[in-house]
Write an enzyme that holds these catalytic residues in place. Structure first.
Site, PDB file in Angstrom:
ATOM      1  N   TYR A 138      36.039  47.222  38.361  1.00  0.00           N
ATOM      2  CA  TYR A 138      36.874  46.942  37.192  1.00  0.00           C
ATOM      3  C   TYR A 138      36.307  45.756  36.418  1.00  0.00           C
ATOM      4  CZ  TYR A 138      41.046  45.655  34.497  1.00  0.00           C
ATOM      5  OH  TYR A 138      41.922  45.337  33.485  1.00  0.00           O
ATOM      6  N   PRO A 165      43.111  37.571  29.786  1.00  0.00           N
ATOM      7  CA  PRO A 165      44.348  37.029  30.350  1.00  0.00           C
ATOM      8  C   PRO A 165      44.286  36.864  31.859  1.00  0.00           C
ATOM      9  CG  PRO A 165      44.627  39.342  29.831  1.00  0.00           C
ATOM     10  CD  PRO A 165      43.281  38.938  29.292  1.00  0.00           C
ATOM     11  N   TRP A 204      51.679  40.204  52.679  1.00  0.00           N
ATOM     12  CA  TRP A 204      50.280  40.165  53.115  1.00  0.00           C
ATOM     13  C   TRP A 204      49.700  38.753  53.035  1.00  0.00           C
ATOM     14  CZ3 TRP A 204      46.267  44.469  51.845  1.00  0.00           C
ATOM     15  CH2 TRP A 204      46.680  45.667  52.425  1.00  0.00           C
TER      16      TRP A 204
END
Length: 314
Positions: A138, A165, A204
């Site tokens: 990505y 952002p 997590w």
């Protein structure tokens, strides 16, 4: 704002819908806001994209289209994240140039920066060392979009630029049980635990990594600010410049949701990057600053989750 026809790519996503809200409520809205669903326009299809720009000729593009997801999704579908995000950016930027778009603002993410970038992360740390492996595909796609805007601006003189952002949250987020980011994921889990009267919720990792969060409406305001600048930066970080521990974030969300059980940290799960906070001096120097406090933003985001809970995907 002097643009007459603005194309908001990705208008049904969290960022795109925030941009639509801000555009329609601005004192001087554009005469026309163009939108297309994925069924109406496949941004991965070069011929379709070129036909759209040739026909509609938007004078401004706010490019919020992306295939997005959390650590699990990025690790599971790297080919899709890499291909789709690169193709959408390349097709749209080139066709915008070919058909006379005056202003193109490309939206990326601060995940473009190296895993071990200086903290807070300055814009000039881009490509200075290896990326975080869990979202490399990505990040590379978003870097390509950013750089392509820079190259077209430098070579052809078009006003193509980018905004990066930090971690976003707010209305319209993805609350999928496996593919969501941290804030929507925790909102859903604490909400379901409250309804089920669970004694505990497991989160997590150690809870020690620090993250920065920006309300999507603040991002939309920043984007509309950037497109008014005569000479904007090639790319600018957009964030709050402040961060907090994931454990403290979880406690805030539990409080907002009304979950009163125990929060357990599963230290057998990965933490990801230890610290991730943006240096926002560049965009602040242009006159933009965030206005939505995290505590208030979490309250309004949870209220939006409740309003739309029946339509949330599994």
């Amino acid at each position: 704002m002097n643009f007459q026809k603005i194309f908001v790519a990705g208008h049904r996503g969290m960022v795109g819908s925030a941009l639509i809200r801000k555009l329609t409520s601005s004192p001087n809205p554009p005469a026309q806001i163009l939108t297309r669903t994925r069924d109406q326009l496949d941004l991965c299809n070069q011929a379709a994209v070129d036909d759209f720009f040739a026909t509609e000729k938007p004078d401004c593009v706010l490019f919020a289209a992306a295939k997005v997801g959390g650590i699990h999704a990025n690790a599971t579908y790297p080919a899709e994240f890499g291909y789709q995000n690169t193709a959408m950016a390349m097709n749209s930027i080139h066709s915008a140039y070919q058909h006379g778009t005056e202003r193109f603002l490309f939206l990326g993410s601060t995940c473009i920066y190296p895993r071990n970038a200086p903290q807070p992360i300055p814009e000039d740390s881009l490509l200075s060392s290896p990326l975080e492996q869990t979202n490399e595909a990505y990040a590379l796609a978003k870097i390509m979009g950013l750089k392509l805007c820079q190259y077209y601006r430098e070579q052809y003189g078009v006003m193509f630029h980018s905004a990066m952002p930090t971690n976003l949250y707010g209305p319209g987020d993805n609350y999928h049980s496996e593919n969501s980011h941290v804030i929507p994921g925790l909102i859903r889990r604490f909400h379901e635990a409250k309804l089920g009267e669970a004694d505990s919720v497991t989160v997590w990792g150690s809870g020690n990594p620090r993250r920065e969060f920006l309300h999507v409406d603040d991002l939309a305001t920043a984007v509309l600010h950037l497109i008014t600048l005569a000479d904007p930066p090639h790319w600018a970080n957009v964030g709050t410049g402040t961060d907090l521990r994931i454990a403290d974030l979880a406690a805030k969300i539990a409080s907002v949701v009304g979950f009163q059980g125990e929060i357990i940290q599963d230290t057998s799960k990965p933490d990801g990057t230890p610290v991730k906070r943006t240096n926002t001096e560049l965009i602040n120097s242009t006159g933009w600053h965030p206005s939505i406090d995290l505590d208030e933003g979490l309250k309004t985001t949870y209220a939006d989750f409740i309003r739309n809970s029946e339509t949330i995907r599994c």
